[in-house]
Design a protein around this motif. Structure first.
Motif: not given
Length: 57
Positions: A13-18, A30-31, A33-43, A45-48
């Protein structure tokens, strides 16, 4: 040789960040869990709204 980070597949149900950067108007979650760069790993959609409908502001 420098160690390369290990790529992990996103959970179901998740996709790669971006992955939704080109989807105008799609609200994302957004997840925690973050990567080494501080950005989320996954994202995800939450709208219908389906991807093929453009949402205008």
């Amino acid at each position: 040789m420098a160690e390369r980070p290990i790529y992990r597949l996103p959970p179901a149900g998740w996709s790669d960040f971006g992955a939704h950067v080109d989807r105008r108007g799609v609200r994302l979650e957004f997840s925690a869990e973050n990567g080494e760069d501080g950005m989320p790993l996954w994202e995800r959609p939450i709208n219908s709204q389906p991807y093929n409908q453009e949402i205008l502001p």
